[in-house]
Design a protein around this motif. Structure first.
Motif, short mmCIF file in Angstrom:
data_model
loop_
_atom_site.label_atom_id
_atom_site.label_comp_id
_atom_site.label_asym_id
_atom_site.label_seq_id
_atom_site.Cartn_x
_atom_site.Cartn_y
_atom_site.Cartn_z
N LEU A 90 0.83 -1.21 0.00
CA LEU A 90 0.00 0.00 0.00
C LEU A 90 0.87 1.26 0.00
O LEU A 90 0.49 2.28 -0.62
CB LEU A 90 -0.92 0.00 1.22
CG LEU A 90 -2.02 -1.07 1.22
CD1 LEU A 90 -2.71 -1.10 2.59
CD2 LEU A 90 -3.04 -0.78 0.12
N ALA A 93 2.12 1.92 -3.61
CA ALA A 93 1.12 2.12 -4.66
C ALA A 93 0.80 3.60 -4.81
O ALA A 93 0.82 4.37 -3.85
CB ALA A 93 -0.15 1.35 -4.32
N VAL A 99 -2.98 -1.79 -6.35
CA VAL A 99 -2.76 -2.83 -5.35
C VAL A 99 -3.52 -4.07 -5.78
O VAL A 99 -4.76 -4.07 -5.87
CB VAL A 99 -3.24 -2.36 -3.96
CG1 VAL A 99 -2.92 -3.43 -2.91
CG2 VAL A 99 -2.57 -1.05 -3.59
#
Length: 262
Positions: A90, A93, A99
């Motif tokens: 996360l 990203a 993701v």
């Protein structure tokens, strides 16, 4: 007086002096009547039925404690490892769509909840309301994950708090029986009293054996669960940042969006 009668008198006096000592020497029947096996198993077999039930209950509680400990330890270690990988994915990203399901294994529910809310709020005019609803969903998922992780640990707390008192009850009961046996036998010989007291104290020892590990396990699992909750909160914050970033991009004018892309 001749020497022979004098020797007989001396021998008689010596026998009379040693008679009390001979009377105190235990006979073979008395020795055989005393319990000889003072090992833990032997004391368990010779204990009263109530003390036996207490010991069996404490041993069962100890087995339950170790079973919960092993199960929750494996669950928490695996969950924390998955959550660490999800947090890294996360953080790297740029958008929520970047993701993948494999990367967000530990936070897959969080990503799915955010995507569901974005889909339901596609026609909403204000982005702030969408962020609040996404945050609400993530907060509920965090609370549910915490409840799932602490499930079963309350048994450890109960065992740690009650096992010493259960063992103490068995000890008190066993000592009461020992005193009753003393009154019936009309003797205070330590060889007769000691086995019953030792059997009674074994219940307290088993209570401590069950309670001490349970308390340590509960404290460790509580700390690990708190660490997992912190990881879950970090993942929720990362998902919310991605949602906010995507909403801000959608709100940008096309020209400004092209400029930002260049």
């Amino acid at each position: 007086m001749s020497r022979t009668p004098r020797r007989l008198l001396c021998l008689t006096a010596a026998v009379a002096a040693l008679a009390p000592a001979w009377a105190q020497v235990p006979t073979p029947d008395t020795v055989l009547a005393l319990p000889r096996d003072l090992s833990p198993w032997g004391m368990f077999l010779n204990a009263d039925i109530v003390v036996k039930l207490v010991m069996v209950g404490l041993l069962f509680a100890s087995v339950v404690s170790w079973t919960i400990w092993l199960a929750k330890s494996v669950e928490l270690v695996a969950a924390r490892a998955r959550m660490r990988r999800a947090i890294r994915a996360l953080a790297d990203a740029r958008s929520l769509t970047d993701v993948s399901a494999a990367q967000a294994d530990g936070a897959a529910a969080l990503v799915a909840a955010a995507e569901t809310e974005l889909s339901l709020s596609a026609d909403a005019p204000a982005a702030d309301g969408i962020k609040e609803r996404v945050a609400s969903r993530l907060e509920r998922l965090e609370a549910a994950a915490a409840r799932r992780m602490i499930r079963g640990t309350g048994i450890l707390a109960s065992i740690g708090a009650t096992a010493p008192f259960v063992g103490l009850f068995g000890t008190v009961w066993g000592i009461m029986n020992s005193f009753i046996g003393i009154s019936k036998a009309h003797t205070t010989n330590l060889a007769v009293v000691a086995p019953g007291i030792a059997e009674a104290l074994l219940a307290t020892a088993l209570g401590l054996v069950a309670a001490i590990p349970a308390v340590v396990m509960y404290n460790l699992l509580s700390r690990w669960t708190a660490g997992y909750r912190a990881q879950h909160a970090d993942a929720s914050a990362a998902v919310l940042r991605l949602v906010s970033r995507d909403l801000d991009r959608d709100a940008m004018p096309n020209a400004a969006r092209r400029a930002a892309a260049e």
